[in-house]
Design an enzyme around this catalytic site. Structure first.
Site, short mmCIF file in Angstrom:
data_model
loop_
_atom_site.label_atom_id
_atom_site.label_comp_id
_atom_site.label_asym_id
_atom_site.label_seq_id
_atom_site.Cartn_x
_atom_site.Cartn_y
_atom_site.Cartn_z
N VAL A 143 -7.50 10.41 -19.85
CA VAL A 143 -7.21 8.99 -20.11
C VAL A 143 -8.36 8.17 -19.52
O VAL A 143 -8.66 8.30 -18.33
CB VAL A 143 -5.89 8.54 -19.45
N ASN A 190 3.67 5.11 -10.84
CA ASN A 190 2.38 5.25 -11.52
C ASN A 190 1.21 5.35 -10.55
O ASN A 190 0.19 5.95 -10.87
CB ASN A 190 2.18 4.06 -12.46
N LYS A 216 -0.85 16.77 -7.64
CA LYS A 216 -0.10 16.66 -8.89
C LYS A 216 0.84 17.86 -9.10
O LYS A 216 1.89 17.72 -9.73
CB LYS A 216 -1.05 16.48 -10.08
N ASP A 272 0.86 -1.18 0.00
CA ASP A 272 0.00 0.00 0.00
C ASP A 272 0.89 1.23 0.00
O ASP A 272 1.72 1.41 0.90
CB ASP A 272 -0.89 -0.02 1.25
N TYR A 332 -6.74 17.01 -5.70
CA TYR A 332 -6.01 16.24 -6.71
C TYR A 332 -5.01 17.13 -7.44
O TYR A 332 -3.85 16.75 -7.63
CB TYR A 332 -6.98 15.60 -7.69
#
Length: 265
Positions: free
Chosen positions: A198, A101, A169, A76, A165
């Protein structure tokens, strides 16, 4: 495999991929397998990891690459103790390429709940940095290594409904840029891939399992898919050792920014 990939540069090397149980991570693993790269697959979902491992091994067998290995590590990204144990679970493989990723987003609320904030920062930022630090030390010892961080268009421009989010990033992009500068006196490469839209299960998680809402995000246009980003990841890893693709921004043709896109009626 297209000639744009010089597979001789990757064959026999080892890539560790986080978030390898689905989506971009799984697609990247299978594309690396086609180049003869050994794989260390890290994620939380053991059943999914087993499926990706089986597919990678089938690719190796079909290509006659009997010596290629796939190692699965159930871990995790939010737990430092899981990440600290990674080096002891590689079954003797020395990692050449680290693909960070793993990442997630929860909700479209303005700012959002504390639990969601913690989960996003712990996964997207703190876990990524912790694991990267472990491998930077290893890469420095061996004077080789490639670090590929999966960023996002959200790390280039903020948008409403994505406050946390976007913050994670932006943090990843800043970390990547600082690390690039800190390692400039080494042969270690530092790369950031920044995709736009995506279509993966990523949006399903964002909408808390509501697939209808997730599908509506891509209605009327052709988004990128996991294989598209896997190609960019493997391509950057396959460049000559003196070439570093420091940042790669990838959009579907009908997207121009986080909020500007064209949709057919």
């Amino acid at each position: 495999m297209s000639s744009v990939f010089n597979t001789s540069r990757l064959e026999g090397k080892t890539a560790l991929i986080t978030g390898a149980s689905a989506g971009i991570g799984a697609a990247t693993a299978l594309l690396f397998a086609k180049t003869g790269t050994n794989l260390i697959l890290l994620a939380r979902r053991a059943d999914n990891l087993a499926q990706v491992k089986a597919k990678a091994e089938a690719i190796y067998n079909e290509a006659g690459k009997k010596d290629a290995k796939v190692v699965v590590i159930e871990a995790d990204m939010q737990k430092n103790e899981d990440l600290d144990a990674v080096l002891s679970k590689t079954q003797g493989l020395e990692v050449d390429i680290l693909v960070n990723n793993a990442g997630m987003v929860k909700g479209v609320e303005q700012v959002g709940a504390d639990a969601d904030i913690d989960q996003m920062f712990n996964t997207n930022v703190r876990g990524l940095i912790h694991l990267t630090q472990i491998f930077v030390k290893e890469f420095k010892k061996r004077q080789t290594g490639t670090i590929i961080n999966l960023g996002s268009i959200a790390g280039r421009e903020p948008y409403a409904g994505g406050a946390i989010y976007c913050a994670t990033k932006h943090a990843l992009s800043a970390f990547n840029g600082a690390l690039l500068r800190e390692l400039v006196n080494t042969p270690i490469r530092v790369i950031e891939i920044q995709p736009g839209m995506v279509e993966t299960e990523f949006s399903v998680v964002r909408f808390r399992g509501d697939k209808g809402k997730a599908d509506s995000v891509y209605k009327g246009l052709q988004p990128l898919v996991a294989d598209d980003i896997a190609e960019e990841i493997v391509w950057t890893a396959s460049r000559p050792p003196h070439v570093n693709i420091a940042q790669l921004f990838v959009l579907p043709v009908n997207q121009a920014s986080a909020t500007l896109n064209y949709r057919s009626s």
